[in-house]
Design a protein around this motif. Structure first.
Motif, mmCIF file in Angstrom:
data_model
loop_
_atom_site.group_PDB
_atom_site.id
_atom_site.type_symbol
_atom_site.label_atom_id
_atom_site.label_comp_id
_atom_site.label_asym_id
_atom_site.label_seq_id
_atom_site.Cartn_x
_atom_site.Cartn_y
_atom_site.Cartn_z
ATOM 1 N N ARG A 123 0.866 -1.182 0.000
ATOM 2 C CA ARG A 123 0.000 0.000 0.000
ATOM 3 C C ARG A 123 0.895 1.223 0.000
ATOM 4 N N LEU A 124 0.624 2.154 -0.906
ATOM 5 C CA LEU A 124 1.503 3.291 -1.147
ATOM 6 C C LEU A 124 0.754 4.585 -0.841
ATOM 7 N N PRO A 125 0.720 5.008 0.428
ATOM 8 C CA PRO A 125 -0.035 6.203 0.811
ATOM 9 C C PRO A 125 0.549 7.470 0.174
ATOM 10 N N VAL A 126 -0.354 8.399 -0.161
ATOM 11 C CA VAL A 126 0.084 9.669 -0.727
ATOM 12 C C VAL A 126 -0.914 10.753 -0.334
ATOM 13 N N ALA A 127 -0.418 11.963 -0.116
ATOM 14 C CA ALA A 127 -1.271 13.098 0.216
ATOM 15 C C ALA A 127 -1.924 13.656 -1.042
ATOM 16 N N TRP A 128 -3.224 13.928 -0.958
ATOM 17 C CA TRP A 128 -3.924 14.557 -2.074
ATOM 18 C C TRP A 128 -3.254 15.879 -2.443
ATOM 19 N N GLN A 129 -2.890 16.674 -1.431
ATOM 20 C CA GLN A 129 -2.269 17.974 -1.692
ATOM 21 C C GLN A 129 -0.923 17.857 -2.393
ATOM 22 N N TYR A 130 -0.269 16.701 -2.241
ATOM 23 C CA TYR A 130 0.995 16.486 -2.947
ATOM 24 C C TYR A 130 0.753 16.275 -4.435
ATOM 25 N N LEU A 131 -0.404 15.699 -4.756
ATOM 26 C CA LEU A 131 -0.701 15.373 -6.157
ATOM 27 C C LEU A 131 -1.330 16.533 -6.912
ATOM 28 N N THR A 132 -2.138 17.355 -6.247
ATOM 29 C CA THR A 132 -2.760 18.510 -6.900
ATOM 30 C C THR A 132 -2.672 19.730 -5.992
ATOM 31 N N SER A 133 -2.581 20.905 -6.598
ATOM 32 C CA SER A 133 -2.443 22.146 -5.823
ATOM 33 C C SER A 133 -3.751 22.564 -5.187
ATOM 34 N N SER A 134 -4.866 22.125 -5.752
ATOM 35 C CA SER A 134 -6.186 22.444 -5.222
ATOM 36 C C SER A 134 -7.165 21.385 -5.702
ATOM 37 N N PRO A 135 -8.313 21.238 -5.047
ATOM 38 C CA PRO A 135 -9.301 20.264 -5.504
ATOM 39 C C PRO A 135 -9.730 20.553 -6.944
ATOM 40 N N GLY A 136 -9.716 19.511 -7.757
ATOM 41 C CA GLY A 136 -10.114 19.663 -9.145
ATOM 42 C C GLY A 136 -8.996 20.043 -10.086
ATOM 43 N N ALA A 137 -7.828 20.387 -9.554
ATOM 44 C CA ALA A 137 -6.704 20.785 -10.397
ATOM 45 C C ALA A 137 -6.080 19.559 -11.068
ATOM 46 N N THR A 138 -5.315 19.826 -12.124
ATOM 47 C CA THR A 138 -4.601 18.742 -12.791
ATOM 48 C C THR A 138 -3.450 18.269 -11.906
ATOM 49 N N LEU A 139 -3.014 17.050 -12.139
ATOM 50 C CA LEU A 139 -1.928 16.486 -11.352
ATOM 51 C C LEU A 139 -0.662 17.328 -11.470
ATOM 52 N N ASN A 140 0.006 17.530 -10.345
ATOM 53 C CA ASN A 140 1.303 18.189 -10.333
ATOM 54 C C ASN A 140 2.300 17.254 -11.015
ATOM 55 N N THR A 141 2.770 17.658 -12.170
ATOM 56 C CA THR A 141 3.576 16.760 -12.995
ATOM 57 C C THR A 141 4.823 16.272 -12.274
ATOM 58 N N ALA A 142 5.555 17.180 -11.653
ATOM 59 C CA ALA A 142 6.803 16.800 -10.985
ATOM 60 C C ALA A 142 6.540 15.878 -9.805
ATOM 61 N N ASN A 143 5.546 16.218 -8.998
ATOM 62 C CA ASN A 143 5.256 15.385 -7.825
ATOM 63 C C ASN A 143 4.690 14.034 -8.220
ATOM 64 N N PHE A 144 3.800 14.011 -9.194
ATOM 65 C CA PHE A 144 3.245 12.731 -9.614
ATOM 66 C C PHE A 144 4.325 11.835 -10.216
#
Length: 399
Positions: free
Chosen positions: A131-152
């Motif tokens: 299981r690979l936990p990850v923070a939503w805020q790490y993946l997107t800057s705000s709800p509904g935003a596109t994935l943060n390319t570098a972090n993803f």
């Protein structure tokens, strides 16, 4: 109750009147009965397990009315492994996440070798699930935003390292049903914000049959369970519509995904209504957690319970309702009490693996050896050394 795993020595068995069935009594003060376990199970208890004389009523279902409420013999877990933590570091139970505290368990970005840990767990210990936990805020800057390319891209390196081992890999959004203190679907963010996240993730892994989608870690204090189930259904629908049509999805209930209250809280009945696009429930697993310390928080080194009563009730409900669950967070300290109780819990869960299909321990990854529930192996030359709890309790149930 102390679990005894007894080797079936022929000379010893000759003197026994009969073998003890699974989890039957085989020892204890003033006990004078048989002390050898049934060969099919090789597990029994030093004290008796109370057997109810009245029909067992679990939730809204009378377990005595089930066609078959007993587990088949000789079962093995389908999923067994460890959480590889680090990408969720900085997340609090109110759904706030300080992403500057994220510590990727990858040698490219930190001193922690999650890829090496997973390779060891698979090749040496025969684990098959991470299981690979990850923070939503790490993946997107705000709800509904596109994935943060570098972090993803960083997170995806962990996912790919997991997939490269041949194991199942659970993508777990570790936000407790929230974004910055607000409950998903019940204020802000909206279901549309949440499903945007899952559409993007599922689209990336739609062709990966061993990716499991863990919709949300430990929702709690949800005002409306009905509304929460609508949110879960929306996420499932979006994952399937993104092309991930057959992968497993984990359905989280209220009350921290607590296995002890999964039925009584109404989560089990409510989540039973969540379906795939065709109306089926195939590969939709209930996501449950359970620790063994005094307050079920997983913050104490010592264990005080084997959780057999909890998982017995849950297993009967699941069997009655033809559903399955995955225990995606559980564990204890590297202590004598946990070596006793955690082994007992795993033995019982595996005996009910037709409905409790797997266990994922907490945790390895970016935790160091001082962490109270550390399951991370340490390097020794070209190899790895496992923690005492992994050695004593986990490895025997993976092989």
């Amino acid at each position: 109750m102390k679990l005894r795993v007894i080797g079936l020595l022929a000379a010893f068995l000759v003197s026994q009147v009969s073998a003890v069935a699974l989890f039957g009594q085989c020892g204890g003060n003033n006990y004078r009965g048989a002390t050898a376990c049934d060969e099919a199970y090789s597990q029994c208890l030093a004290t008796s397990v109370p057997v109810p004389t009245a029909p067992i009523v679990i939730g809204t279902v009378d377990a005595s009315s089930c066609p078959s409420s007993s587990p088949p013999a000789g079962q093995k877990f389908k999923f067994f492994g460890v959480n590889i933590a680090g990408f969720e570091f900085g997340c609090n139970t109110d759904g706030t996440c300080a992403t500057n505290q994220v510590t990727p368990p990858l040698t490219e970005y930190s001193s922690y070798d999650g890829a090496g840990q997973m390779s060891h767990f698979v090749n040496d210990n025969k684990f098959n699930t991470f299981r690979l936990p990850v923070a939503w805020q790490y993946l997107t800057s705000s709800p509904g935003a596109t994935l943060n390319t570098a972090n993803f891209e960083k997170y995806d390196k962990l996912v790919q390292a997991c997939l490269n081992t041949g194991a199942y890999c659970i993508i777990d959004i570790h936000n407790y049903g929230r974004w910055n203190g607000q409950i998903i679907g019940q204020s802000y963010p909206t279901d549309a914000h949440f499903t945007s996240l899952w559409n993007q993730i599922a689209s990336k892994y739609a062709s990966k049959s061993k990716v499991i989608f863990g919709i949300m870690n430990e929702p709690h204090n949800i005002p409306s369970l009905t509304t929460w189930v609508t949110t879960v259904q929306a996420a499932v629908t979006q994952i399937r519509q993104a092309g991930a049509t057959s992968q497993y999805i984990l359905l989280p209930g209220n009350d921290w995904s607590n296995a002890a209250t999964f039925v009584s809280s109404g989560s089990a009945d409510a989540l039973s209504k969540v379906t795939n696009l065709d109306g089926s429930t195939s590969n939709l697993l209930f996501d449950v957690h359970k620790y063994l310390d005094s307050d079920n928080t997983g913050t104490h080194a010592d264990c005080t319970t084997d959780n057999i009563a909890v998982f017995n009730s849950l297993a009967q409900w699941l069997r009655c309702n033809k559903r399955q669950a995955l225990n995606s967070e559980t564990g204890g300290g590297n202590t004598a009490s946990c070596a006793t109780y955690f082994c007992q819990q795993l033995a019982f869960q595996q005996a009910n693996a037709d409905v409790i299909v797997g266990v994922v321990g907490w945790a390895a990854g970016s935790f160091d050896a001082t962490y109270v529930l550390n399951e991370g192996p340490t390097r020794s030359g070209q190899g790895w050394v496992d923690t005492s709890l992994v050695k004593s309790c986990m490895i025997p149930y993976a092989k």
